[in-house]
Enzyme design. Structure first.
Site, PDB file in Angstrom:
ATOM      1  N   PRO A  71      22.458 -30.123  76.856  1.00  0.00           N
ATOM      2  CG  PRO A  71      20.285 -29.331  76.651  1.00  0.00           C
ATOM      3  CD  PRO A  71      21.106 -30.577  76.516  1.00  0.00           C
ATOM      4  CG  ASN A  72      22.305 -24.718  78.777  1.00  0.00           C
ATOM      5  OD1 ASN A  72      22.755 -23.858  78.027  1.00  0.00           O
ATOM      6  ND2 ASN A  72      21.017 -25.046  78.782  1.00  0.00           N
TER       7      ASN A  72
ATOM      8  NE  ARG B 129      23.075 -24.670  83.572  1.00  0.00           N
ATOM      9  CZ  ARG B 129      22.449 -25.805  83.336  1.00  0.00           C
ATOM     10  NH1 ARG B 129      23.144 -26.904  83.115  1.00  0.00           N
ATOM     11  NH2 ARG B 129      21.136 -25.858  83.309  1.00  0.00           N
TER      12      ARG B 129
ATOM     13  CE1 TYR C 254      22.570 -28.344  87.447  1.00  0.00           C
ATOM     14  CE2 TYR C 254      22.517 -26.008  86.897  1.00  0.00           C
ATOM     15  CZ  TYR C 254      21.899 -27.231  86.963  1.00  0.00           C
ATOM     16  OH  TYR C 254      20.600 -27.362  86.543  1.00  0.00           O
TER      17      TYR C 254
ATOM     18  CG  ASN D 124      23.241 -34.517  83.077  1.00  0.00           C
ATOM     19  OD1 ASN D 124      22.080 -34.223  82.818  1.00  0.00           O
ATOM     20  ND2 ASN D 124      23.954 -33.898  84.005  1.00  0.00           N
TER      21      ASN D 124
ATOM     22  CB  ALA E  97      16.830 -28.630  79.590  1.00  0.00           C
TER      23      ALA E  97
ATOM     24  CG  HIS F 286      13.298 -32.255  82.713  1.00  0.00           C
ATOM     25  ND1 HIS F 286      13.427 -33.279  83.631  1.00  0.00           N
ATOM     26  CD2 HIS F 286      14.343 -31.407  82.944  1.00  0.00           C
ATOM     27  CE1 HIS F 286      14.499 -33.030  84.394  1.00  0.00           C
ATOM     28  NE2 HIS F 286      15.069 -31.914  83.995  1.00  0.00           N
TER      29      HIS F 286
ATOM     30  CG  ASP G  19      10.815 -42.787  71.110  1.00  0.00           C
ATOM     31  OD1 ASP G  19      10.288 -43.244  72.157  1.00  0.00           O
ATOM     32  OD2 ASP G  19      10.164 -42.258  70.191  1.00  0.00           O
TER      33      ASP G  19
ATOM     34  CD  GLU H  67      17.242 -39.745  83.811  1.00  0.00           C
ATOM     35  OE1 GLU H  67      16.513 -40.688  83.433  1.00  0.00           O
ATOM     36  OE2 GLU H  67      16.794 -38.677  84.264  1.00  0.00           O
TER      37      GLU H  67
ATOM     38  CG  HIS I 101      19.603 -35.517  86.291  1.00  0.00           C
ATOM     39  ND1 HIS I 101      19.533 -34.830  85.105  1.00  0.00           N
ATOM     40  CD2 HIS I 101      18.793 -36.586  86.147  1.00  0.00           C
ATOM     41  CE1 HIS I 101      18.706 -35.455  84.285  1.00  0.00           C
ATOM     42  NE2 HIS I 101      18.241 -36.533  84.889  1.00  0.00           N
ATOM     43  CG  LEU I 102      26.208 -32.336  87.901  1.00  0.00           C
ATOM     44  CD1 LEU I 102      25.831 -32.401  86.451  1.00  0.00           C
ATOM     45  CD2 LEU I 102      27.239 -31.266  88.116  1.00  0.00           C
ATOM     46  CB  SER I 103      20.626 -30.484  90.672  1.00  0.00           C
ATOM     47  OG  SER I 103      19.857 -30.697  89.499  1.00  0.00           O
TER      48      SER I 103
ATOM     49  NE  ARG J   6      17.245 -27.484  90.174  1.00  0.00           N
ATOM     50  CZ  ARG J   6      17.959 -27.269  89.072  1.00  0.00           C
ATOM     51  NH1 ARG J   6      18.671 -28.265  88.542  1.00  0.00           N
ATOM     52  NH2 ARG J   6      17.961 -26.085  88.500  1.00  0.00           N
TER      53      ARG J   6
ATOM     54  NE  ARG K  91      15.040 -27.417  87.076  1.00  0.00           N
ATOM     55  CZ  ARG K  91      15.627 -26.818  86.035  1.00  0.00           C
ATOM     56  NH1 ARG K  91      16.209 -27.516  85.106  1.00  0.00           N
ATOM     57  NH2 ARG K  91      15.627 -25.487  85.934  1.00  0.00           N
TER      58      ARG K  91
HETATM   59  C1  DQA Z   1      20.533 -31.346  85.203  1.00  0.00           C
HETATM   60  C2  DQA Z   1      19.123 -31.103  85.732  1.00  0.00           C
HETATM   61  C3  DQA Z   1      18.223 -30.584  84.627  1.00  0.00           C
HETATM   62  O1  DQA Z   1      16.915 -30.349  85.147  1.00  0.00           O
HETATM   63  C4  DQA Z   1      18.763 -29.262  84.084  1.00  0.00           C
HETATM   64  O2  DQA Z   1      17.964 -28.825  83.011  1.00  0.00           O
HETATM   65  C5  DQA Z   1      20.185 -29.354  83.705  1.00  0.00           C
HETATM   66  C6  DQA Z   1      21.115 -30.111  84.537  1.00  0.00           C
HETATM   67  C7  DQA Z   1      21.492 -31.778  86.322  1.00  0.00           C
HETATM   68  O3  DQA Z   1      22.520 -32.355  86.005  1.00  0.00           O
HETATM   69  O4  DQA Z   1      21.224 -31.521  87.492  1.00  0.00           O
HETATM   70  O5  DQA Z   1      20.628 -28.712  82.752  1.00  0.00           O
HETATM   71  O6  DQA Z   1      20.477 -32.402  84.259  1.00  0.00           O
END
Ligand code: DQA
Length: 141
Positions: free
Chosen positions: A11-12, A19, A24, A73, A76, A79, A86, A97, A99-101, A106, A110
């Site tokens: 998502p997002n 964003r 990001y 990725n 959210a 978490h 599963d 897995e 993550h950009l951040s 953080r 997270r």
């Molecule tokens: C994220 C980190 C997550 O905590 C956050 O909810 C995201 C982006 C990242 O790529 O840093 O939407 O997955």
């Protein structure tokens, strides 16, 4: 045969580029993805994004017994989602897995991942380059 690898974004992440650019960055995922494809012409690289938990699970199941690698990725849902964790456990294709951040620097919510225990590895904090590092982990085996 060329390896088949898919990036699955949660998502997002469709909003990358507009964003929270301080976290990001300014680049859209689409433009980054085109560059990544051109860097790895011998990889059959595809991508999928959904804001819906069940669609992400459906996609993991659809590719998870035939593809060579999944770069996930889950944003959210990382978490919160027992279901995605599963699914990663249930499939055969290895999952990295990403993550950009750096989620560990953080907010505390997270810091936990339902995916990490079932992943081959985790890459955090390198911006969009996190995807490339994950991709290299699959092809340098
Ligand atoms: C994220 C980190 C997550 O905590 C956050 O909810 C995201 C982006 C990242 O790529 O840093 O939407 O997955």
């Amino acid at each position: 045969m060329n390896p088949r690898i898919i990036i699955v974004n949660g998502p997002n992440l469709n909003l990358l580029g507009k964003r929270e650019p301080d976290i990001y960055g300014n680049q859209t995922f689409e433009s980054y993805f085109e560059r990544l494809q051109s860097l790895f012409p011998d990889v059959e690289l595809s991508c999928f994004q959904s804001n819906i938990e069940g669609e992400i699970i459906d996609q993991l199941q659809a590719v998870g017994f035939t593809y060579n690698g999944i770069i996930l990725n889950a944003a959210a849902y990382t978490h919160t989602s027992v279901g995605i964790g599963d699914a990663v456990k249930a499939i055969e294709t290895p999952v990295v897995e990403v993550h950009l951040s750096n989620t560990l620097s953080r907010e505390e919510f997270r810091h936990h991942s339902f995916i990490a225990p079932h992943a081959k590895g985790v890459i955090l904090g390198f911006g969009l380059q996190s995807y490339e590092l994950a991709l290299r982990s699959f092809i340098s085996e």
